[in-house]
Design a protein around this motif. Sequence first.
Motif, PDB file in Angstrom:
ATOM      1  N   ALA A  31       0.848  -1.200   0.000  1.00  0.00           N
ATOM      2  CA  ALA A  31       0.000   0.000   0.000  1.00  0.00           C
ATOM      3  C   ALA A  31       0.875   1.238   0.000  1.00  0.00           C
ATOM      4  O   ALA A  31       2.010   1.230   0.508  1.00  0.00           O
ATOM      5  N   PRO A  32       0.407   2.347  -0.541  1.00  0.00           N
ATOM      6  CA  PRO A  32       1.210   3.588  -0.577  1.00  0.00           C
ATOM      7  C   PRO A  32       1.641   4.051   0.803  1.00  0.00           C
ATOM      8  O   PRO A  32       2.758   4.528   0.988  1.00  0.00           O
ATOM      9  N   GLY A  33       0.735   3.909   1.806  1.00  0.00           N
ATOM     10  CA  GLY A  33       1.114   4.359   3.149  1.00  0.00           C
ATOM     11  C   GLY A  33       2.267   3.549   3.727  1.00  0.00           C
ATOM     12  O   GLY A  33       3.208   4.071   4.314  1.00  0.00           O
ATOM     13  N   HIS A  34       2.175   2.210   3.539  1.00  0.00           N
ATOM     14  CA  HIS A  34       3.257   1.349   4.025  1.00  0.00           C
ATOM     15  C   HIS A  34       4.547   1.591   3.246  1.00  0.00           C
ATOM     16  O   HIS A  34       5.648   1.527   3.797  1.00  0.00           O
ATOM     17  N   PHE A  35       4.388   1.854   1.925  1.00  0.00           N
ATOM     18  CA  PHE A  35       5.593   2.141   1.119  1.00  0.00           C
ATOM     19  C   PHE A  35       6.326   3.373   1.633  1.00  0.00           C
ATOM     20  O   PHE A  35       7.562   3.365   1.775  1.00  0.00           O
ATOM     21  N   ALA A  36       5.587   4.457   1.934  1.00  0.00           N
ATOM     22  CA  ALA A  36       6.222   5.698   2.392  1.00  0.00           C
ATOM     23  C   ALA A  36       6.901   5.501   3.741  1.00  0.00           C
ATOM     24  O   ALA A  36       8.015   5.982   3.980  1.00  0.00           O
ATOM     25  N   GLN A  37       6.216   4.734   4.625  1.00  0.00           N
ATOM     26  CA  GLN A  37       6.788   4.506   5.950  1.00  0.00           C
ATOM     27  C   GLN A  37       8.078   3.680   5.850  1.00  0.00           C
ATOM     28  O   GLN A  37       9.084   3.980   6.486  1.00  0.00           O
ATOM     29  N   ALA A  38       8.068   2.617   5.022  1.00  0.00           N
ATOM     30  CA  ALA A  38       9.272   1.779   4.880  1.00  0.00           C
ATOM     31  C   ALA A  38      10.406   2.526   4.211  1.00  0.00           C
ATOM     32  O   ALA A  38      11.589   2.377   4.555  1.00  0.00           O
ATOM     33  N   ARG A  39      10.058   3.339   3.198  1.00  0.00           N
ATOM     34  CA  ARG A  39      11.104   4.116   2.518  1.00  0.00           C
ATOM     35  C   ARG A  39      11.790   5.082   3.493  1.00  0.00           C
ATOM     36  O   ARG A  39      13.016   5.233   3.489  1.00  0.00           O
ATOM     37  N   ASP A  40      10.954   5.758   4.339  1.00  0.00           N
ATOM     38  CA  ASP A  40      11.555   6.704   5.298  1.00  0.00           C
ATOM     39  C   ASP A  40      12.498   5.981   6.267  1.00  0.00           C
ATOM     40  O   ASP A  40      13.560   6.496   6.628  1.00  0.00           O
ATOM     41  N   GLU A  41      12.116   4.779   6.677  1.00  0.00           N
ATOM     42  CA  GLU A  41      12.971   4.025   7.601  1.00  0.00           C
ATOM     43  C   GLU A  41      14.292   3.642   6.949  1.00  0.00           C
ATOM     44  O   GLU A  41      15.357   3.739   7.549  1.00  0.00           O
ATOM     45  N   ILE A  42      14.235   3.223   5.671  1.00  0.00           N
ATOM     46  CA  ILE A  42      15.475   2.866   4.955  1.00  0.00           C
ATOM     47  C   ILE A  42      16.359   4.090   4.786  1.00  0.00           C
ATOM     48  O   ILE A  42      17.606   4.012   4.949  1.00  0.00           O
ATOM     49  N   GLU A  43      15.800   5.232   4.510  1.00  0.00           N
ATOM     50  CA  GLU A  43      16.592   6.446   4.334  1.00  0.00           C
ATOM     51  C   GLU A  43      17.272   6.855   5.646  1.00  0.00           C
ATOM     52  O   GLU A  43      18.424   7.300   5.648  1.00  0.00           O
ATOM     53  N   ARG A  44      16.514   6.717   6.766  1.00  0.00           N
ATOM     54  CA  ARG A  44      17.125   7.072   8.065  1.00  0.00           C
ATOM     55  C   ARG A  44      18.321   6.144   8.380  1.00  0.00           C
ATOM     56  O   ARG A  44      19.363   6.577   8.842  1.00  0.00           O
ATOM     57  N   ARG A  45      18.128   4.860   8.081  1.00  0.00           N
ATOM     58  CA  ARG A  45      19.230   3.920   8.340  1.00  0.00           C
ATOM     59  C   ARG A  45      20.421   4.201   7.419  1.00  0.00           C
ATOM     60  O   ARG A  45      21.572   4.087   7.815  1.00  0.00           O
TER      61      ARG A  45
END
Length: 309
Positions: A62-76
Amino acid sequence: MTLFWLLAAGMVAVALLFVLPPLLAPQAADHHDRPPQAQAALAVLREQLAQLQADHASGRIAPGHFAQARDEIERRALREGHATPDSPDTRPAPRWALAVALGLGAISIGLYAALGTPAALVPAHAGPDAAMPARAGGDPMAERLAGLIQHLQAHPDDAAGWVTLAHTYATLGEFAGGAATWARIGDRAPQDPDVLAEWADLLATAADGDFSGEPDRLIGQLLALAPDDVKGLALAGTSAFFRGDFRRAIDCWERLLPLVDPQGPVHDQVQASLAQARQAADRPAPDGEGAVFPPNPPTDGAASRGRQD
């Protein structure tokens, strides 16, 4: 002396070979490169981001889950990709390497001056102390001889020291050195029978068994101080016999005979010498022939031994 310093410099150079290379080694090529662990972590995160984007494009996320996972990968990725601070370079600078090189040489010289024997590097030259024995360094007897000479120069009244010095010269065979020492400081020797007897014997030996001159003078002083001195009478008789005064030799050895141990070897030597002196006194020497010397002159000194050699 030059060889010594060359060897010393060589040893210091060898020591520096073990000390300087680590101090002068080149720095690492790039202290700002990321550690291997950070590079591996970033590669994994890139793969995860690519997979996440593929799932989003295919509609599996889902778009919401995609945005949340992408932000987590960027922070890491930001955390892993942040450059770690360089560790401080704790190695000494090149100027310290130079200081070590100079300091090691200075410390070596200082320690040798404090604990070594710098005087041994100075060559001995002939001079006023030419009577000193010219023997190899480290010879205990030669060192003892030099020490006795210096002691007697400062304490000329030490009779035992004079006797010991004469015995030491005789042991080393340094008869010429003994004669030179007597000529230099002998006029300050004590008027002691033992001293006069030992040095008369030594000086006669240095003169190849010739008692004339200083040895006879010392023997005369000795017998004036101690008319019944055993060695004085033995030397006086030997001197008289060598110069052909057989009556004088007989007189000295007749006075000596009752003073020695009748069971000892010296007693037999005196009797043999007396017999030969009496025979020589009763028989004039033929023209052109010298006196017949006793085979075993009644003295244990070096002079009589040297005269027979």
